[in-house]
Each structure stands twice: as structure tokens, then as C-alpha cells.
Design an enzyme around this catalytic site. Structure first.
Site, PDB file in Angstrom:
ATOM      1  N   GLU A 126       0.854  -1.173   0.000  1.00 45.97           N
ATOM      2  CA  GLU A 126       0.000   0.000   0.000  1.00 45.97           C
ATOM      3  C   GLU A 126       0.897   1.232   0.000  1.00 45.97           C
ATOM      4  O   GLU A 126       1.872   1.246   0.756  1.00 45.97           O
ATOM      5  CB  GLU A 126      -0.913   0.041   1.239  1.00 45.97           C
ATOM      6  CG  GLU A 126      -1.940   1.154   1.101  1.00 45.97           C
ATOM      7  CD  GLU A 126      -2.946   1.221   2.278  1.00 45.97           C
ATOM      8  OE1 GLU A 126      -2.803   0.447   3.238  1.00 45.97           O
ATOM      9  OE2 GLU A 126      -3.836   2.054   2.221  1.00 45.97           O
ATOM     10  N   ALA A 259       1.361  -0.306  10.836  1.00 51.58           N
ATOM     11  CA  ALA A 259       1.113  -1.699  10.477  1.00 51.58           C
ATOM     12  C   ALA A 259       0.307  -1.732   9.186  1.00 51.58           C
ATOM     13  O   ALA A 259      -0.168  -0.697   8.723  1.00 51.58           O
ATOM     14  CB  ALA A 259       0.332  -2.404  11.584  1.00 51.58           C
ATOM     15  N   MET A 260       0.149  -2.930   8.639  1.00 50.20           N
ATOM     16  CA  MET A 260      -0.506  -3.058   7.344  1.00 50.20           C
ATOM     17  C   MET A 260      -1.407  -4.288   7.310  1.00 50.20           C
ATOM     18  O   MET A 260      -1.002  -5.387   7.681  1.00 50.20           O
ATOM     19  CB  MET A 260       0.569  -3.134   6.252  1.00 50.20           C
ATOM     20  CG  MET A 260       0.018  -3.258   4.853  1.00 50.20           C
ATOM     21  SD  MET A 260      -1.003  -1.814   4.421  1.00 50.20           S
ATOM     22  CE  MET A 260      -2.156  -2.602   3.315  1.00 50.20           C
ATOM     23  N   GLU A 261      -2.618  -4.073   6.784  1.00 52.64           N
ATOM     24  CA  GLU A 261      -3.697  -5.061   6.859  1.00 52.64           C
ATOM     25  C   GLU A 261      -3.699  -6.092   5.738  1.00 52.64           C
ATOM     26  O   GLU A 261      -4.769  -6.610   5.388  1.00 52.64           O
ATOM     27  CB  GLU A 261      -5.037  -4.317   6.842  1.00 52.64           C
ATOM     28  CG  GLU A 261      -5.410  -3.621   5.508  1.00 52.64           C
ATOM     29  CD  GLU A 261      -5.057  -2.135   5.417  1.00 52.64           C
ATOM     30  OE1 GLU A 261      -4.171  -1.695   6.175  1.00 52.64           O
ATOM     31  OE2 GLU A 261      -5.651  -1.417   4.603  1.00 52.64           O
ATOM     32  N   ASN A 262      -2.565  -6.442   5.140  1.00 53.73           N
ATOM     33  CA  ASN A 262      -2.529  -7.427   4.058  1.00 53.73           C
ATOM     34  C   ASN A 262      -3.405  -8.635   4.397  1.00 53.73           C
ATOM     35  O   ASN A 262      -3.391  -9.130   5.513  1.00 53.73           O
ATOM     36  CB  ASN A 262      -1.095  -7.931   3.856  1.00 53.73           C
ATOM     37  CG  ASN A 262      -0.098  -6.805   3.854  1.00 53.73           C
ATOM     38  OD1 ASN A 262      -0.196  -5.903   3.044  1.00 53.73           O
ATOM     39  ND2 ASN A 262       0.836  -6.835   4.797  1.00 53.73           N
ATOM     40  N   HIS A 294      -7.279  -2.426  14.795  1.00 53.57           N
ATOM     41  CA  HIS A 294      -7.443  -1.655  13.553  1.00 53.57           C
ATOM     42  C   HIS A 294      -7.145  -2.527  12.329  1.00 53.57           C
ATOM     43  O   HIS A 294      -7.946  -2.609  11.400  1.00 53.57           O
ATOM     44  CB  HIS A 294      -6.516  -0.430  13.596  1.00 53.57           C
ATOM     45  CG  HIS A 294      -6.571   0.426  12.374  1.00 53.57           C
ATOM     46  ND1 HIS A 294      -7.325   1.573  12.308  1.00 53.57           N
ATOM     47  CD2 HIS A 294      -5.970   0.306  11.162  1.00 53.57           C
ATOM     48  CE1 HIS A 294      -7.192   2.113  11.111  1.00 53.57           C
ATOM     49  NE2 HIS A 294      -6.366   1.369  10.392  1.00 53.57           N
ATOM     50  N   GLU A 295      -6.005  -3.183  12.346  1.00 56.16           N
ATOM     51  CA  GLU A 295      -5.623  -3.994  11.172  1.00 56.16           C
ATOM     52  C   GLU A 295      -6.586  -5.169  11.006  1.00 56.16           C
ATOM     53  O   GLU A 295      -6.971  -5.512   9.897  1.00 56.16           O
ATOM     54  CB  GLU A 295      -4.183  -4.505  11.287  1.00 56.16           C
ATOM     55  CG  GLU A 295      -3.123  -3.424  11.489  1.00 56.16           C
ATOM     56  CD  GLU A 295      -3.206  -2.241  10.549  1.00 56.16           C
ATOM     57  OE1 GLU A 295      -3.670  -2.411   9.405  1.00 56.16           O
ATOM     58  OE2 GLU A 295      -2.827  -1.124  10.971  1.00 56.16           O
ATOM     59  N   HIS A 298      -9.817  -4.083   9.438  1.00 57.08           N
ATOM     60  CA  HIS A 298      -9.695  -3.827   8.000  1.00 57.08           C
ATOM     61  C   HIS A 298     -10.105  -5.056   7.175  1.00 57.08           C
ATOM     62  O   HIS A 298     -10.406  -4.918   5.994  1.00 57.08           O
ATOM     63  CB  HIS A 298      -8.250  -3.489   7.636  1.00 57.08           C
ATOM     64  CG  HIS A 298      -7.932  -2.019   7.621  1.00 57.08           C
ATOM     65  ND1 HIS A 298      -8.747  -1.085   7.028  1.00 57.08           N
ATOM     66  CD2 HIS A 298      -6.852  -1.330   8.085  1.00 57.08           C
ATOM     67  CE1 HIS A 298      -8.181   0.125   7.141  1.00 57.08           C
ATOM     68  NE2 HIS A 298      -7.045   0.005   7.784  1.00 57.08           N
ATOM     69  N   GLU A 317     -10.191   4.007   5.841  1.00 55.74           N
ATOM     70  CA  GLU A 317      -9.423   4.412   7.026  1.00 55.74           C
ATOM     71  C   GLU A 317     -10.288   5.123   8.066  1.00 55.74           C
ATOM     72  O   GLU A 317     -10.186   4.831   9.258  1.00 55.74           O
ATOM     73  CB  GLU A 317      -8.220   5.271   6.627  1.00 55.74           C
ATOM     74  CG  GLU A 317      -7.172   4.517   5.790  1.00 55.74           C
ATOM     75  CD  GLU A 317      -6.659   3.238   6.443  1.00 55.74           C
ATOM     76  OE1 GLU A 317      -6.863   3.038   7.656  1.00 55.74           O
ATOM     77  OE2 GLU A 317      -6.036   2.426   5.716  1.00 55.74           O
TER      78      GLU A 317
END
Ligand code: 0A1
Ligand code: ZN
Length: 854
Positions: A126, A259-262, A294-295, A298, A317
Site C-alpha cells: 500500500e 502496520a498493514m492489513e494485508n 485496527h488492522e 480492515h 481508514e
């Protein structure tokens, strides 16, 4: 390694230019042959031309790739390499595109695409990082299933979805859920897992893992519990279940964001997942719980329903921040969470909305989308949802959300889709409400009052100052929650929501026995600046009597600001009545410790500067600093006799538990310790430092000592104890600068940039130092200009390493127009120096030009 970014005229992208891609992507198969400097990526992608396509140009994004070969249906083809990707002549029927490219993860210090962190491979796609992995239509409205084969000798090799096979030197993964490329992830390295499991409400068993570097296994238990609580909460509150057999989280030390929601493979900055009582503070624990939630959230708001284009970023978001705030309020304390969020909004979003970087939650143009992961898109985006929920009511809100998931599952959506769901579910016309998504700037709401014959009238006038590109603004729908108190303390009318829709509007309340005291904008029901002439005694009354906890705090906060403003402008002594009110509150053991800690926390110096600026004064950072020091010293002296008792009464005994209760008590205890340290020569803090068995208390003691310039021994000891722990060392770096006096702040920061443990390649460490510099208001804005210079130099040096983090940190200069002409000239010169750097990234170029052109 910079993208080729000309210093002039970078391309601007516009929302109005949106056009769908001309092809369906039926499936994606990727094979990675891992090698630090020469990873080969083979892609096999089935495309089908869309019958109704307006545009069938076959363009695939690609950056920093070496193309080895390309084939269509097995036959080699020649692709034309063009700016930002490739073009190729393709059949008008379904075809298989194959390409082989080579990339260099070890040289990738920008941390976008496939890169290496401590010898481990990981990805960040992202917003537009996938194009650095292979040629692809790298846009969120192109969704497909992915099958991934990883070849390499790493002990652990992970990708999205479910594992479908593994053997010596290879692993295969398949993600059955169509997704955009920005949710792709791959991780490979020497990792160990902390396992867990969760059974969904429909009885499906899900395997959970937190993957970390060997040595960090002991810091995963809290994150695992947070994940399970999040999964349960999303089922209970939104009815949403997890949809794969496996959910993996990986901790990475080098990461640009939180962080990232992959899909099925979340990647976390290690600072946002690793936790232990010895190394993490209460604030860290709360933040980790919130980010894991949060992640995870998502998965539905972001992954199952994604964004049509990046202008719609707040669709996922804003909603996900709103959901994680609801979660934290449920897990901890609702009023404390609301107060914390408003403090953050005012500290981060208000400066953005009231300065040269102002943009609407849904921007209409950008040069570099990475520059729009902002407090406006995230936090104001969440506030807009909070207002919507307040306007339609809770039942209608959940009804609309249910419809949103039913109607849009599997789609890439827009703000229009989102609002339509609410209109259909409630029958309400939201066209005026929609202005919140398109207008930038913080509305000012001016309130006047009138009382006659038992009738009380409140008159509201709203206006929003001009922002870049938006000189005039139409009135918005503003929900203002109001309650009325009787002058002797009771509530005469409970909270009701007034809906402002016009530039000027009055509301009357009849049948009152006497003129009430109004409590306006309860729970901070809208992200606006409320302007009302009132007195400090009325504020003190509300601090003591308001039944809305947010507004009680707000009254105390407003009072604290008024007192400081008077000290700065007139050299006044700290207001005695206010000191008395504070003393009474602090000593009142009936009151929630977390609330007392919040009331005792002073408004930030930057906040005072903003307030002065709004009232037409030029803030002097040194004077603001001096007023803060005088105030705190006076408060300490006033409380002198009660401090030892208060300290003892608020000390939490027994084993450390990172819950809201304990955290509230420790926060109050920490505030009291810092006051006490001003009077007792640091004796108590030194004792606490020596005996602390958890980071919250160790850190509070160290901070109190360093602030009082009595912490040299402890600071050395802290370094010795924790030098091998990167996350704790970030705290140590930041604290040196946060506690420095204004005249030594820049020098302290400069010295730390020469420390052997300082690194430009680790965003956390860079932010620890440069973020602390920018966060020390009086130090950063010291008249010498040394703070500005040091930040600019470091941003210039970082830009060629990591443009994204550089650009984000440039925002430290966004408030520059608040200050006097000398400071403005100094900052302007630094901004111009940055802009003149040859080879400056597109990211930084955009941020600096926006700040300069306003
Ligand atoms: N979607 C993530 C935030 C994020 C955005 C960009 C990143 O790299 C450029 C990384 C993470 C979130 O909201 O948590
Ligand atoms: Zn997010």
C-alpha cells in the site's frame, strides 16, 4: 534509490479523471526466487478485455524493475517500456500474460515493494508498492485471486491466504478472496511463532500466529490476546466473522508506518505489536491493542470492501479508525478514550486543517498518494462517521452498516456508495452532510446566548476559514450535543443533539426557572472550534459539575489554556482560583485516577501557540515555555504538603497488569512524581527508578529525573540495561531530546545523530530523534534557528534513503506561518534549501511546495 523525480512539474492525479481499467484480471500466479540482490519474480496473469471498456490501452504499472522477458499465451512479445510502466499490444480475447523481472530487495531502503529488514524479506504494497515487485495494473479497483510460490532457503516463507503446499526450499499459498494488489504480502526469514487459535461464532477454527525474530517470542502474548478480543468484538458488535483458516501477523523492525492489513498476513512495525511489562509502557500496551484491532477490522472495512481509487482512502481508514476507537472505548474507558482522541485530533489534525497542508478527508488531487495518509483522512475521517452515527442514531447506524456489507461485499467502493447506503437505510438526504468529505478546514462555531422569561436561546454561527484552493465554504451539517445545568449544579436538561445546517441558527429552551449554564459540544460531537465568551468561574463550575465527562475535562482544559495565555501575554501569575480547583480535584480520591491524570496534564505548548495565533497574537515559544515551567513549579509548591501522601496513595502495588485501571492509576502517579521531583531533589524518583519492575514506572521515574536535570546516572544505567533492545532504545533517544531545555535541544539532537546507534535506515530510530526534536516546541523553535537547520539537514539526507518518511516528517514545518517574521524567514530558507536539493523525491517535493505556496 529515488524514483526519477524531476524537480519541476511532477504529475498531478485528479479524482475527476477516474476511468475503470479496460481488462478483468481473472487470476494471478506469482513465483518468487528469493535472493537478496537479485530476486526473480515470474508472473502469470489471465486478462480478459471488458466488452464495455472505454479505453483498452494495455498499460501495466512498473517501477525499478528489470524486465527479463514477456509472453502472451506462451509466445514472446516485445513490451514498450514507458514512464511508470509498460504497454503492449494484446489480443481482444482472454489471454495469459507472463513476465519475468528481477528486483533488488537488499538495496530497497525506501521500504516499499519487496525489501529486507534484518536479513528477512518482507513487503509493503500500500499504496503503490506492488508495481515495484512486478508489472501489474496496480490500482485498488482491480481485484483478483492470488496464488504464490516462494522459492528460497528461508526457514519460514509466508504469503496471503491459506498454505497449499511446502517442501524443501519452497512454499505455496493461495488466497481465495479477490483482492487488490496493495493487499499482497510476502514474508520470508528466520522467524519463530507465538501460536493461538480462535473459533468463530459459526464454529470455524482459525489458526493464529504472531511471527517474530528469535528472541522476541516473549513479547507476543499481549498482542495475541488483543487479536482474539478484536475477533470476538467484531462478531459481537458488527456481526463480522473472519474468513480464512489462518491469520498471521509478522513483526518487522524497519517499517514506514504502524502496520498493514494485508489479507491474512498483517505486517506490523515491531513497535506496534511486541510488548512486555519490562519493555513497554501502559501507553504502548494501549496503542498495540488498538493497532492490532485496527488492522484486524480492515479485513471487512478495507479488504472485503475496498476503495475504488486512492481518493477514497478515508472510506476504509476513517471507518476503521472509528471502529477501533469504539473497540478501545469498550475494552477500556469510553470517556478517557474520547478525551485522548480529541487531544490527538487537536494536536495533529487541527494544525493540518488550519495550515498550508489542509485538504478534505476525500482529497480531489494528489501528486504522491503516500502524502495523504494523514490525520485528516484517518482521524477527521473517523470524526465524520461519528457525526453521521450521532445524526442517524445507533440503530440506524448498524442498519446502514449491515446494508453496506450486504450490498458491497467484494467491491471497490466510493464515498458516494457509502452515503447512499445511509440514505437508503434511513431515508435521510445526506447531500449537505457530504460537504464534510469535500470541504477542508475546521469550522468555527460561535455561540451567543440570551435568557428572558424562562426561555433560554442559543444562537450559533458557523464559518470556515479559507484553505488552499477553497476560498469559500458552504455551511455544513453540524451536530452539537448540548445539556443545560442549573446554576447550583444539577442537570436541568439532559443531552440533546442540535443540528446546525445554516450559517446562523437559534435554538430555544423554554420553561426554565433560572438562567442555565450550558454545556455545549458534549462528547466533542463535531470536529469544530467552539468560540464562546465565558468566564473562568463558569469553566471552573463546569469542571466541578458537568455530567458529561468529556466536557468536564474540556472545561478544565480551557481554563488551563486561559491561565497560560494570560501568563504569556500579561506576565500574570498563575491564577489562584484555578490552582485551588486543581488541588481540590487531585486530592479527591472519589474521582477516577485516569481523569485526574488528564486534568493534571497541561495543554501542549504548541496548542498554546495555536490559541495565541488564533487570537491574533504572535506566539513566542520561549515565553510559552517559561509560563509552562512557572505554572508547574507553582502547582508543585501549592500541592507540596499533599504530594507524598498522593504519591503513596496512587502507587500501584503488586504484579504489573496493563489494564485500563492500573494504567489510569500509574498515569496519575507519574504526574504526581514529576511534581514531587521538582521539590525533593529527585529522591523519590530515584527510589522508584531503582525498584521499578516495569517500563511504565521505570520510564516515568527517568523522565521526571531528566526533566529536573537530575537523571544523568539513571540515563546511563538505562542505556546500559537496554542497549540491545531497539524499541526501548528509541525511548531513550527521544527522551534525551524531549527533556532538553530550549537552548540545548538542537545540540542534544545533533549529538544523538552521531551516536553509533543512530540510523537513517530505521524509520523508528530516525523518528525517535527527529520527531522528538520537532515535538520539543520551544527547542525546535529556538530563536537561533538551530532546530530548523538540523531537521532540514537530516530530511535532505534521509530523502535519498527513504522518501516516504522524509515527506511525512516535513510536516513539522507546517505551522510556520504562526510565528514571527524572523522565524518565518528561517523556516522559509530551510524549506527552499530542501526544495533545491537535486534529485529530491516526488514525495518530499510535493510536501515542501505545498507548504511554501500557501
Ligand atoms: N493501511 C495501513 C496504513 C499503511 C499505509 C501505508 C503504508 O505504507 C506506505 C503502510 C501502512 C493502516 O491503516 O494501518
Ligand atoms: Zn488503516
Amino acid at each position: 534509490m529515488n524514483d526519477a523525480a524531476p524537480n519541476a512539474a511532477p504529475q498531478t492525479f485528479y479524482l475527476k479523471d477516474y476511468k475503470p481499467f479496460g481488462y478483468e484480471v481473472e487470476s494471478v500466479k506469482l513465483t518468487f526466487q528469493l535472493s537478496p540482490n537479485a530476486t526473480k519474480v515470474h508472473s502469470a496473469i489471465r486478462f480478459t478485455p471488458k466488452a464495455d471498456a472505454e479505453d483498452n490501452r494495455f498499460f501495466l504499472h512498473g517501477e525499478q524493475l528489470s524486465l527479463i522477458s514477456a509472453k502472451i499465451d506462451g509466445t514472446p512479445v516485445t513490451a514498450r517500456l514507458v514512464d511508470g510502466g509498460l504497454e503492449c499490444d494484446v489480443p481482444r480475447t482472454s489471454f495469459l500474460w507472463e513476465a519475468e523481472v528481477e528486483i533488488d530487495p537488499a538495496a530497497n531502503t525506501a521500504l516499499e515493494g519487496l525489501y529486507m529488514s534484518n536479513g528477512m524479506y518482507c513487503t509493503q504494497c500500500e499504496a503503490e508498492g506492488f508495481r515495484k515487485i512486478t508489472y501489474y495494473p496496480d490500482r485498488p479497483d482491480v481485484m483478483s485471486t492470488f496464488t504464490v510460490r516462494i522459492e528460497g532457503d528461508e526457514p519460514v516463507m509466508l504469503s496471503n491466504g491459506n498454505p497449499t503446499g511446502a517442501g524443501e526450499g519452497w512454499a505455496e499459498w493461495h488466497d481465495p478472496w479477490p483482492k487488490p494488489a496493495y493487499l499482497f504480502a510476502l514474508v520470508a526469514g528466520d522467524l519463530v511463532n507465538h501460536p493461538g487459535s480462535f473459533t468463530t461464532k459459526s464454529g470455524k477454527d482459525v489458526e493464529l500466529n504472531i511471527w517474530v525474530r528469535p528472541g522476541d517470542e516473549g513479547k507476543c502474548a499481549f498482542g495475541m490476546e488483543a487479536l482474539k478480543k478484536s475477533m470476538k468484538w467484531d462478531e459481537d458488535v458488527y456481526g463480522l466473522e473472519y474468513d480464512l483458516d489462518l491469520f498471521n501477523i509478522v513483526a518487522v523492525d524497519d517499517f514506514n508506518m504502524g502496520a498493514m492489513e494485508n489479507k491474512g498476513l498483517n505486517i506490523f512495525n515491531s513497535s506496534c505489536v511486541l510488548a512486555s511489562p519490562e519493555t513497554s509502557t501502559d501507553a504502548n500496551f494501549e496503542r498495540i491493542e488498538a493497532i492490532i484491532a485496527h488492522e484486524y477490522f480492515h479485513n471487512w472495512t478495507g479488504n472485503r470492501i475496498t476503495c475504488r481509487d486512492w481518493f477514497q482512502l478515508c472510506l476504509k481508514e476513517g471507518l476503521t479508525v472509528f471502529r477501533d476507537a469504539q473497540f478501545t472505548a469498550d475494552m477500556r474507558s469510553e470517556p478517557v478514550k474520547r478525551i485522548d482522541d480529541v487531544i490527538t485530533l487537536r494536536a495533529r489534525q487541527f494544525p493540518e486543517d488550519n495550515g498550508p497542508l489542509a485538504h478534505p478527508p476525500r482529497p480531489e488531487e494528489f501528486q504522491e498518494i503516500n502524502n495523504f495518509y494523514t490525520a485528516t483522512v484517518y482521524e477527521k475521517g473517523a470524526e465524520v462517521i461519528g457525526m453521521l452515527k450521532r445524526l442517524v442514531g445507533d440503530d440506524n447506524y448498524y442498519k446502514a452498516l449491515k446494508l453496506y456489507f450486504e450490498r458491497h461485499d467484494g467491491q471497490a467502493c466510493t464515498i458516494e456508495d457509502w452515503l447512499k447506503v445511509f440514505e437508503d437505510a434511513t431515508g435521510r438526504d445526506l447531500s449537505q452532510f457530504k460537504l464534510w468529505y469535500s470541504q477542508a478546514g475546521t469550522p468555527r462555531v460561535k455561540v451567543t446566548e440570551d435568557y428572558a422569561d424562562g426561555t433560554y436561546t442559543l444562537t450559533f454561527e458557523q464559518s470556515t476559514p479559507p484553505t488552499p484552493g477553497q476560498p469559500d465554504k458552504a455551511p455544513r451539517v453540524i451536530p452539537v450535543a448540548v445539556g443545560l445545568l442549573s446554576p447550583n449544579g444539577g442537570e436541568v436538561r439532559g443531552t440533546e443533539v442540535l443540528e446546525l445546517t445554516e450559517a446562523k441558527q437559534s435554538f430555544t429552551f423554554g420553561g426554565l426557572a433560572s438562567k442555565p449554564v450550558p454545556s455545549i459540544l458534549r462528547e466533542f460531537s463535531a470536529p469544530v472550534i467552539l468560540e464562546r465568551e465565558t468566564t473562568n468561574s463558569e469553566r471552573a463550575f463546569l469542571l466541578a459539575h458537568d455530567t458529561d465527562p468529556f466536557n468536564r475535562w474540556e472545561a478544565g482544559n480551557a481554563l488551563a489554556k486561559e491561565v497560560r495565555v494570560a501568563m504569556v501575554l500579561d506576565g500574570a501569575a498563575p491564577d489562584a482560583a484555578y490552582l485551588d480547583a486543581l488541588e481540590k480535584l487531585v486530592r479527591d480520591d472519589e474521582q477516577d485516577p485516569a481523569f485526574r491524570a488528564l486534568v493534571l496534564s497541561p495543554p501542549s505548548q504548541s496548542d498554546i501557540a495555536q490559541t495565541l495565533h488564533e487570537r491574533g497574537h504572535t506566539p513566542d515559544p520561549q515565553k510559552i515555555y517559561d509560563a509552562a515551567e512557572t505554572f508547574t513549579q507553582t502547582l508543585a509548591q501549592q500541592l507540596e504538603t499533599s504530594l507524598p501522601r498522593l504519591y503513596a496513595a496512587t502507587t500501584v502495588e503488586g504484579p504489573y497488569v496493563p489494564d485500563a485501571d492500573g494504567a489510569g492509576k500509574r498515569a496519575l502517579n507519574g504526574r504526581i512524581l514529576s511534581l514531587l521531583t521538582r521539590l525533593d531533589g529527585g529522591e523519590q524518583a530515584a527510589r522508584q527508578y531503582a525498584s521499578a519492575d516495569n517500563m511504565t514506572q521505570q520510564y516515568a521515574a527517568l523522565a521526571a529525573l531528566m526533566k529536573a536535570e537530575k537523571g544523568e546516572t539513571q540515563s546511563k544505567a538505562f542505556f546500559e540495561q537496554w542497549q540491545d533492545d531497539r524499541l526501548v532504545m528509541d525511548k531513550w533517544f527521544a527522551l534525551q531530546i524531549a527533556c532538553a531545555a530550549p537552548e540545548t535541544t538542537a545540540a542534544t539532537a545533533k549529538e544523538l545523530t552521531q551516536h553509533p546507534l543512530f540510523s537513517m535506515k530505521n524509520p523508528n530510530r530516525f523518528r525517535a530523534v527527529m520527531g522528538a526534536l520537532a515535538g520539543n516546541h520551544a527547542g525546535f523553535h529556538h530563536a537561533s534557528g538551530a532546530g530548523y537547520q538540523l531537521l532540514a539537514e537530516n530530511l535532505i539526507a534521509l530523502d535519498s534513503v527513504n522518501p516516504q518518511t522524509t515527506a511525512r516528517m516535513c510536516a513539522a514545518f507546517q505551522t510556520w506561518k504562526r510565528y514571527d517574521s524572523e522565524r518565518q524567514a528561517q523556516i522559509q530558507a530551510e524549506l527552499e534549501r530542501i526544495l533545491a536539493t537535486s534529485g529530491l523525491s516526488r514525495d518530499t517535493h510535493e510536501m515542501v511546495s505545498r507548504m511554501l505556496s500557501a
